[in-house]
Design an enzyme around this catalytic site. Structure first.
Site, PDB file in Angstrom:
ATOM      1  N   GLY A   1       0.805  -1.223   0.000  1.00 51.01           N
ATOM      2  CA  GLY A   1       0.000   0.000   0.000  1.00 51.01           C
ATOM      3  C   GLY A   1       0.836   1.270   0.000  1.00 51.01           C
ATOM      4  O   GLY A   1       0.489   2.247   0.682  1.00 51.01           O
TER       5      GLY A   1
ATOM      6  N   CYS B   1     -18.857   4.228 -20.802  1.00 51.76           N
ATOM      7  CA  CYS B   1     -18.052   3.963 -22.000  1.00 51.76           C
ATOM      8  C   CYS B   1     -18.617   2.775 -22.774  1.00 51.76           C
ATOM      9  O   CYS B   1     -19.672   2.905 -23.387  1.00 51.76           O
ATOM     10  CB  CYS B   1     -16.585   3.810 -21.625  1.00 51.76           C
ATOM     11  SG  CYS B   1     -15.511   4.282 -22.989  1.00 51.76           S
TER      12      CYS B   1
ATOM     13  N   HIS C   1     -15.581   8.778 -18.814  1.00 54.86           N
ATOM     14  CA  HIS C   1     -15.415   8.030 -17.558  1.00 54.86           C
ATOM     15  C   HIS C   1     -15.608   8.961 -16.358  1.00 54.86           C
ATOM     16  O   HIS C   1     -14.627   9.511 -15.840  1.00 54.86           O
ATOM     17  CB  HIS C   1     -14.013   7.412 -17.495  1.00 54.86           C
ATOM     18  CG  HIS C   1     -13.817   6.301 -18.460  1.00 54.86           C
ATOM     19  ND1 HIS C   1     -13.968   4.976 -18.116  1.00 54.86           N
ATOM     20  CD2 HIS C   1     -13.509   6.305 -19.774  1.00 54.86           C
ATOM     21  CE1 HIS C   1     -13.747   4.209 -19.179  1.00 54.86           C
ATOM     22  NE2 HIS C   1     -13.464   5.004 -20.193  1.00 54.86           N
TER      23      HIS C   1
ATOM     24  N   GLU D   1     -16.104   8.266 -13.351  1.00 57.48           N
ATOM     25  CA  GLU D   1     -15.466   7.747 -12.138  1.00 57.48           C
ATOM     26  C   GLU D   1     -14.080   8.338 -11.907  1.00 57.48           C
ATOM     27  O   GLU D   1     -13.604   8.409 -10.778  1.00 57.48           O
ATOM     28  CB  GLU D   1     -15.403   6.213 -12.177  1.00 57.48           C
ATOM     29  CG  GLU D   1     -14.393   5.595 -13.145  1.00 57.48           C
ATOM     30  CD  GLU D   1     -14.886   5.464 -14.589  1.00 57.48           C
ATOM     31  OE1 GLU D   1     -15.860   6.146 -14.952  1.00 57.48           O
ATOM     32  OE2 GLU D   1     -14.284   4.683 -15.360  1.00 57.48           O
TER      33      GLU D   1
HETATM   34  N1  GLN Z   1     -14.086  -0.505 -26.481  1.00 59.85           N
HETATM   35  C1  GLN Z   1     -14.796   0.729 -26.537  1.00 59.85           C
HETATM   36  C2  GLN Z   1     -14.078   1.758 -27.387  1.00 59.85           C
HETATM   37  O1  GLN Z   1     -12.908   1.646 -27.640  1.00 59.85           O
HETATM   38  C3  GLN Z   1     -15.065   1.267 -25.139  1.00 59.85           C
HETATM   39  C4  GLN Z   1     -13.832   1.613 -24.375  1.00 59.85           C
HETATM   40  C5  GLN Z   1     -14.063   1.752 -22.890  1.00 59.85           C
HETATM   41  O2  GLN Z   1     -15.047   1.246 -22.342  1.00 59.85           O
HETATM   42  N2  GLN Z   1     -13.142   2.394 -22.189  1.00 59.85           N
HETATM   43  O3  GLN Z   1     -14.669   2.710 -27.819  1.00 59.85           O
END
Ligand code: GLN
Length: 539
Positions: A16, A382, A508, A510
């Site tokens: 960690g 995504c 993303h 997150e």
């Molecule tokens: N495989 C998909 C793309 O390249 C989604 C990529 C992902 O989920 N980060 O667009």
């Protein structure tokens, strides 16, 4: 002058170091210092972008589009300060720079060697962040374990760097393990002594030892470690197993790690650490008033680190809602039409995860159809968004073989397709649509209401996109594009009008959720799932 802290690891990996570095940085930041953290990874890949998630877990993406080690996610979540490419350097990148310089003739006919050329390049990368003037303190975490052949150039670079700037300006914290031998009923210090000896062989006397342990380390053991490892007694710091990583800054505060560090670096204590917001978060995290069960549908579920930022974002958004989020990982490959109700029916919400390639795709699509039709809150990220678009195309718009051209190049309905500029690219490393892009939210949509503004920026990592040729058809049928990139017109968020919460993002979210700023899309997904849970119990 910028001060430098190096964090090395001994005895075993996975102790960690990232969390200790982030926790120390948090304390120093809370005292009023400007701090950043950098990670050196001793592998030959230029970056972890080409690594399978099973190798090193999630690939974290920074604002400037660097594909980096997941520890950078911890740094951002703890400090709430963005990192960049400069915060993650690999052996591959160091060698690439040195070899490029050699080809340019920069070494003026010299024999190019690990010492001094590779070690000099490592030192350049250490100094780079310090020289920016943006930080009072730079913490550099060395990946791997002391004694690994591949870590040697880094250790040597640290030795030289420390000698160059002086011991008041650079210190070494060595993270080590104090195992408990159940049969003997004792904590053992020998592995720590040996790993410190190994550091000494390389010319480094650690200044502080942070000792990972399952049991409290008493004064006798502290004294023994101090004596045999040649450090002050207050420089032996206990790091006991914690129930959450977010406890670690407070545990380090109790051990006075921040004070010991500042004394060694001849820096003032400034104010007492301001950790009110952090404690408030911890209070909410540990005293939830409700609980929900969320399904995380993905294909890398055997390795939870593959979805690290998502599970951490659940923790932030859960604490915000005073709700314990129990995440149940569901392997997308195992989902079929026959078992989907059994697998998802009792969940309060479902998140379909990012990913690449064909494996497990049909399971994700079946899961999305189920939650769409059963009004279960859904959050797609995504590839999760792309699957939601495919599912809607097939089952609502009647395009039987709707697909992404990533999975089926010959589909009649390429509802997800590759961007024109991506088609020319053949190299795999660092060539996706990466990093922060702006997004314009449509007024009146869920997304707009959640963010509370129309212009946002979010981070990306993908090659494929919603195919705008189909946009009108989708919107007429109730799936609207609530977020659009203002320059390229690419669809960034989709949502369903007639559903309690059906939101999916091409980016993303997150990656931008931190303790201080939980992400609005996660906050609302949790609260919608909570509503769903309450509705079920009141039936
Ligand atoms: N495989 C998909 C793309 O390249 C989604 C990529 C992902 O989920 N980060 O667009």
């Amino acid at each position: 002058m910028t001060k430098y802290i190096f964090v090395t690891g001994g005895v075993t990996s996975s102790l960690g170091k990232g969390i200790i570095s982030a926790s120390l940085a948090k304390l120093l930041q809370a005292r009023g210092y400007r701090v950043t953290i950098q990670k050196f990874d001793p592998y030959i890949n230029i970056d972890p972008g080409t690594l399978n998630p099973y190798e090193h877990g999630e690939c974290y993406v920074t604002e400037d589009g660097a594909e980096t080690d997941l520890d950078l996610g911890h740094y951002e979540r703890f400090l709430n300060v963005p990192t960049s490419q400069a915060n993650n350097v690999t052996t591959g990148r160091i060698y690439q720079t040195v070899i490029n310089k050699e080809r340019q003739g920069a070494y003026l006919g010299k024999t190019v060697q690990v010492i001094p050329h590779i070690t000099d390049e490592i030192k350049n990368n250490i100094r780079y962040l310090g020289d920016s003037g943006d930080y009072d303190i730079v913490i550099t975490e060395l990946g791997g374990t002391v004694g690994d052949i591949e870590s040697l150039p880094y250790i040597e670079a640290v030795r030289q760097f420390k000698w160059e700037v002086g011991s008041n300006n650079a210190i070494v914290i060595h993270l080590t393990l104090i195992p408990f031998l159940a049969a003997a009923g004792e904590l053992k210090t020998k592995p720590t002594q040996h790993s410190v000896k190994m550091l000494l062989e390389y010319g480094i006397q650690p200044d502080i030892l942070v000792c990972r342990t399952e049991h409290h380390i008493g004064p006798d053991i502290r004294k023994k470690i101090a004596l045999f490892c040649n450090v002050n007694i207050n420089a032996v710091v206990e790091s006991i197993d914690a129930s959450t990583i977010y406890d670690v800054p407070l545990l380090m505060l109790k051990e006075q790690l921040d004070r010991t560090v500042l004394a060694k670096l001849k820096l003032s204590l400034k104010n007492e650490p301001d950790l009110e917001q952090w404690k408030d978060f911890l209070g909410r995290l540990k005293n939830p008033i409700s609980e929900i069960k969320i399904g995380l549908v993905g294909k890398y579920v055997e390795l939870p680190d593959a979805y690290k930022s998502i599970t951490e974002a659940f923790i932030h958004a859960g604490a915000f809602n005073e709700c314990k989020v129990k995440v149940q990982c569901i392997h997308s490959e195992g989902i079929t039409e026959e078992n989907v109700a059994a697998k998802l029916g009792k969940l309060d919400g479902v998140l379909v995860a990012p990913g690449f390639g064909n494996r497990g795709i049909e399971g994700k699509i079946i899961a999305i159809q189920y939650v769409r039709e059963h009004n279960i809150p859904f959050f797609g990220i995504c590839l999760g968004m792309q699957c939601a678009v495919i599912e809607f195309g097939r089952n609502v718009l009647g395009m039987a073989d709707a697909h992404s051209t990533e999975m089926d190049e010959n589909t009649d309905f390429a509802v997800i397709s590759m961007m024109e500029e991506q088609k020319k690219i053949t190299l795999k490393g660092g060539t996706m649509r990466l990093g922060a892009y702006p997004c314009e939210l449509k007024k009146g949509t869920k997304a707009y209401n959640l963010y509370g503004k129309s212009r946002i920026t979010e981070r990306h990592r993908h090659r494929y996109e919603f195919n705008n040729d189909f946009l009108k058809q989708y919107e007429d049928a109730g799936m609207i594009a609530s977020g659009i990139n203002p320059e390229s017109n690419l669809v960034e968020i989709i949502e369903l009008k007639n559903h309690p919460y059906f939101v999916a993002a091409q980016f993303h979210p997150e990656l931008k959720s931190t303790v201080a700023t939980p992400h609005p899309l996660f906050i609302k997904f949790i609260s919608a799932s909570l509503e769903n849970a309450k509705k079920k119990t009141s039936l």
